[in-house]
Design a protein around this motif. Structure first.
Motif, PDB file in Angstrom:
ATOM      1  N   ALA A  86       0.878  -1.237  -0.012  1.00  0.00           N
ATOM      2  CA  ALA A  86       0.036  -0.052   0.018  1.00  0.00           C
ATOM      3  C   ALA A  86       0.931   1.284  -0.059  1.00  0.00           C
ATOM      4  O   ALA A  86       1.027   2.044   0.984  1.00  0.00           O
ATOM      5  N   ASP A  87       1.605   1.508  -1.199  1.00  0.00           N
ATOM      6  CA  ASP A  87       2.284   2.749  -1.458  1.00  0.00           C
ATOM      7  C   ASP A  87       1.453   3.898  -1.176  1.00  0.00           C
ATOM      8  O   ASP A  87       0.521   4.214  -1.940  1.00  0.00           O
ATOM      9  N   PRO A  88       1.717   4.945  -0.202  1.00  0.00           N
ATOM     10  CA  PRO A  88       0.844   5.960   0.045  1.00  0.00           C
ATOM     11  C   PRO A  88       1.042   7.050  -1.007  1.00  0.00           C
ATOM     12  O   PRO A  88       0.518   7.867  -1.027  1.00  0.00           O
ATOM     13  N   THR A  89       2.063   6.992  -1.776  1.00  0.00           N
ATOM     14  CA  THR A  89       2.346   7.878  -2.803  1.00  0.00           C
ATOM     15  C   THR A  89       1.687   7.474  -4.467  1.00  0.00           C
ATOM     16  O   THR A  89       1.636   8.397  -5.096  1.00  0.00           O
ATOM     17  N   THR A  90       1.158   6.352  -4.336  1.00  0.00           N
ATOM     18  CA  THR A  90       0.684   5.854  -5.503  1.00  0.00           C
ATOM     19  C   THR A  90      -0.874   5.171  -5.372  1.00  0.00           C
ATOM     20  O   THR A  90      -1.758   5.301  -6.313  1.00  0.00           O
ATOM     21  N   LEU A  91      -1.118   4.576  -4.279  1.00  0.00           N
ATOM     22  CA  LEU A  91      -2.457   3.937  -4.015  1.00  0.00           C
ATOM     23  C   LEU A  91      -3.450   4.778  -3.870  1.00  0.00           C
ATOM     24  O   LEU A  91      -3.546   5.775  -2.963  1.00  0.00           O
ATOM     25  N   VAL A  92      -4.402   4.806  -5.105  1.00  0.00           N
ATOM     26  CA  VAL A  92      -5.597   5.675  -4.931  1.00  0.00           C
ATOM     27  C   VAL A  92      -6.885   5.008  -4.443  1.00  0.00           C
ATOM     28  O   VAL A  92      -7.612   5.753  -3.516  1.00  0.00           O
ATOM     29  N   GLU A  93      -6.904   3.873  -4.491  1.00  0.00           N
ATOM     30  CA  GLU A  93      -8.142   3.134  -3.871  1.00  0.00           C
ATOM     31  C   GLU A  93      -8.081   1.532  -3.918  1.00  0.00           C
ATOM     32  O   GLU A  93      -7.187   1.185  -4.557  1.00  0.00           O
ATOM     33  N   VAL A  94      -8.706   1.078  -3.032  1.00  0.00           N
ATOM     34  CA  VAL A  94      -8.786  -0.479  -3.293  1.00  0.00           C
ATOM     35  C   VAL A  94     -10.051  -0.863  -3.838  1.00  0.00           C
ATOM     36  O   VAL A  94     -11.142  -0.370  -3.539  1.00  0.00           O
ATOM     37  N   GLN A  95      -9.936  -1.613  -4.830  1.00  0.00           N
ATOM     38  CA  GLN A  95     -10.991  -1.946  -5.804  1.00  0.00           C
ATOM     39  C   GLN A  95     -12.109  -2.683  -5.010  1.00  0.00           C
ATOM     40  O   GLN A  95     -11.642  -3.579  -4.213  1.00  0.00           O
ATOM     41  N   GLY A  96     -13.496  -2.568  -5.110  1.00  0.00           N
ATOM     42  CA  GLY A  96     -14.172  -3.303  -4.507  1.00  0.00           C
ATOM     43  C   GLY A  96     -14.966  -2.607  -3.209  1.00  0.00           C
ATOM     44  O   GLY A  96     -15.903  -3.202  -2.658  1.00  0.00           O
ATOM     45  N   LEU A  97     -14.282  -1.561  -2.768  1.00  0.00           N
ATOM     46  CA  LEU A  97     -14.609  -0.865  -1.672  1.00  0.00           C
ATOM     47  C   LEU A  97     -15.284   0.122  -1.977  1.00  0.00           C
ATOM     48  O   LEU A  97     -15.312   0.814  -2.867  1.00  0.00           O
ATOM     49  N   SER A  98     -16.303   0.522  -1.247  1.00  0.00           N
ATOM     50  CA  SER A  98     -17.164   1.641  -1.510  1.00  0.00           C
ATOM     51  C   SER A  98     -16.155   3.094  -1.026  1.00  0.00           C
ATOM     52  O   SER A  98     -15.163   2.912  -0.486  1.00  0.00           O
ATOM     53  N   GLU A  99     -16.609   4.379  -1.676  1.00  0.00           N
ATOM     54  CA  GLU A  99     -15.909   5.422  -1.390  1.00  0.00           C
ATOM     55  C   GLU A  99     -15.724   5.656   0.138  1.00  0.00           C
ATOM     56  O   GLU A  99     -14.689   6.060   0.619  1.00  0.00           O
ATOM     57  N   GLU A 100     -16.721   5.320   0.790  1.00  0.00           N
ATOM     58  CA  GLU A 100     -16.669   5.576   2.282  1.00  0.00           C
ATOM     59  C   GLU A 100     -15.856   4.309   2.825  1.00  0.00           C
ATOM     60  O   GLU A 100     -14.910   4.963   3.832  1.00  0.00           O
ATOM     61  N   GLU A 101     -15.848   3.457   2.346  1.00  0.00           N
ATOM     62  CA  GLU A 101     -14.785   2.415   2.996  1.00  0.00           C
ATOM     63  C   GLU A 101     -13.490   2.681   2.431  1.00  0.00           C
ATOM     64  O   GLU A 101     -12.577   2.554   3.504  1.00  0.00           O
ATOM     65  N   ASN A 102     -13.006   3.281   1.417  1.00  0.00           N
ATOM     66  CA  ASN A 102     -11.589   3.629   1.223  1.00  0.00           C
ATOM     67  C   ASN A 102     -11.428   4.891   2.090  1.00  0.00           C
ATOM     68  O   ASN A 102     -10.262   4.850   2.411  1.00  0.00           O
ATOM     69  N   ALA A 103     -12.243   5.733   2.202  1.00  0.00           N
ATOM     70  CA  ALA A 103     -11.692   6.793   2.963  1.00  0.00           C
ATOM     71  C   ALA A 103     -11.699   6.311   4.366  1.00  0.00           C
ATOM     72  O   ALA A 103     -10.636   7.056   5.007  1.00  0.00           O
ATOM     73  N   ARG A 104     -12.203   5.288   4.936  1.00  0.00           N
ATOM     74  CA  ARG A 104     -11.924   4.798   6.254  1.00  0.00           C
ATOM     75  C   ARG A 104     -10.392   4.102   6.145  1.00  0.00           C
ATOM     76  O   ARG A 104      -9.617   4.078   7.052  1.00  0.00           O
ATOM     77  N   VAL A 105     -10.325   3.150   5.094  1.00  0.00           N
ATOM     78  CA  VAL A 105      -9.316   2.152   5.391  1.00  0.00           C
ATOM     79  C   VAL A 105      -7.985   2.642   4.758  1.00  0.00           C
ATOM     80  O   VAL A 105      -6.861   2.107   5.362  1.00  0.00           O
ATOM     81  N   LEU A 106      -7.799   3.576   3.638  1.00  0.00           N
ATOM     82  CA  LEU A 106      -6.400   4.011   3.361  1.00  0.00           C
ATOM     83  C   LEU A 106      -5.691   4.493   4.241  1.00  0.00           C
ATOM     84  O   LEU A 106      -4.579   4.118   4.575  1.00  0.00           O
ATOM     85  N   PRO A 107      -6.251   5.609   5.166  1.00  0.00           N
ATOM     86  CA  PRO A 107      -5.243   5.872   6.187  1.00  0.00           C
ATOM     87  C   PRO A 107      -4.792   4.699   7.162  1.00  0.00           C
ATOM     88  O   PRO A 107      -3.800   5.104   7.524  1.00  0.00           O
ATOM     89  N   ILE A 108      -5.655   3.922   7.543  1.00  0.00           N
ATOM     90  CA  ILE A 108      -5.197   2.776   8.485  1.00  0.00           C
ATOM     91  C   ILE A 108      -4.225   2.041   7.641  1.00  0.00           C
ATOM     92  O   ILE A 108      -2.935   1.884   8.343  1.00  0.00           O
ATOM     93  N   LEU A 109      -4.219   1.959   6.499  1.00  0.00           N
ATOM     94  CA  LEU A 109      -3.164   0.950   5.716  1.00  0.00           C
ATOM     95  C   LEU A 109      -1.841   2.032   5.893  1.00  0.00           C
ATOM     96  O   LEU A 109      -0.733   1.428   5.909  1.00  0.00           O
TER      97      LEU A 109
END
Length: 288
Positions: free
Chosen positions: A206-229
């Motif tokens: 989960a490279d924070p300089t390139t990872l934009v989204e995890v496919q299959g997750l909703s916009e709300e789930e990505n907004a919650r999960v990406l900062p955790i990753l």
């Protein structure tokens, strides 16, 4: 003879007391290093004096060494070696790339490519007296730190990785005239979790300089999960900080580590030489 090693971090970084020039001629020693690298994906070799040919030959024993297409950062002697430097040629051109003194954010190399060369080797020729320390983070440990509900959400999922995002975060000075063109590079897709085919261990990718989204997750789930990753990937407990000395050779696996660099002074000389190589998917956790 068994390898002589010294742990630099409890889980993933070690000093290895081997002369690389000798190892190139010793197949049994190379096999020992490959086995050790599976348990310590960051290896530091001290007090090395290597030609660029030896640097490339050693890299090629672990995977297919990449031929570099960017002529502006390429070694004038070898098309598989690039330079990072604060130095300049007599005509004013930078010697190599990334000549600015700004720090570099946490990242994994080449995540914006369809087939990243995940092996990397960096040789320190000249190092600044102040600043420029390099940090690595254990991404096996990052995956282990994730809450179970987050693991369940991302296991088996694919991420979308964007070079345009990296350009906005790591705006290298030598790319300024090419920024608009580079921003149009198509996004690529990789697993967000990589599994080592030999050890079975899972690493967060989960490279924070390139990872934009995890496919299959909703916009709300990505907004919650990406900062955790991203927080897990850079957790202080997983970080090894290295004060680089002349003659150090640092070798790491981008499939299960991330790295960053401190800012440095431009009035102090720095010259680093790097190779990248494509690790075989049968032996390493490689993004497909």
């Amino acid at each position: 003879m068994p390898l002589t090693t010294k742990p630099l971090h409890p889980t993933f970084a070690s000093q290895v007391d081997v002369q690389i020039g000798d190892a190139v001629q010793n197949p049994a020693l190379i096999e020992d290093l490959k086995a050790f690298w599976r348990t310590s994906p960051l290896m530091i070799f001290r007090r090395q004096a290597l030609t660029e040919e030896e640097l490339v030959a050693f890299s090629a024993l672990f995977g297919e060494c990449e031929t570099v297409s960017r002529r502006d950062i390429l070694s004038p002697y070898n098309d598989k070696v690039i330079y990072f430097s604060t130095l300049r040629y007599a005509d004013g051109r930078n010697v190599g790339g990334f000549a600015g003194g700004e720090d570099a954010d946490w990242h994994s190399d080449q995540t914006f490519r369809p087939n990243p060369s995940t092996g990397a080797l960096l040789q320190a020729v000249e190092v600044p007296r102040d600043g420029g320390d390099i940090y690595w983070s254990d991404q096996y440990g990052a995956y282990d730190l994730l809450p179970d509900d987050v693991k369940a959400l991302i296991d088996g999922k694919t991420g979308r990785y964007s070079y345009a995002k990296r350009l906005g975060i790591m705006n290298a000075s030598e790319l300024k005239d090419k920024k608009d063109e580079l921003a149009k590079m198509p996004d690529v897709f990789h697993p967000v979790v990589l599994t080592h085919p030999v050890t079975g261990r899972k690493a967060l990718y989960a490279d924070p300089t390139t990872l934009v989204e995890v496919q299959g997750l909703s916009e709300e789930e990505n907004a919650r999960v990406l900062p955790i990753l991203f927080a897990a990937g850079a957790d202080p407990s997983l970080v090894y900080r290295h004060k680089v000395m002349p003659g150090d050779v640092m070798m790491w696996d981008n499939g299960c580590t991330m790295h960053r660099r401190d800012s440095m002074r431009l009035d102090q000389p720095r010259l680093m030489k790097r190779t990248t190589f494509r690790l075989p998917g049968a032996a390493y956790c490689v993004p497909h």
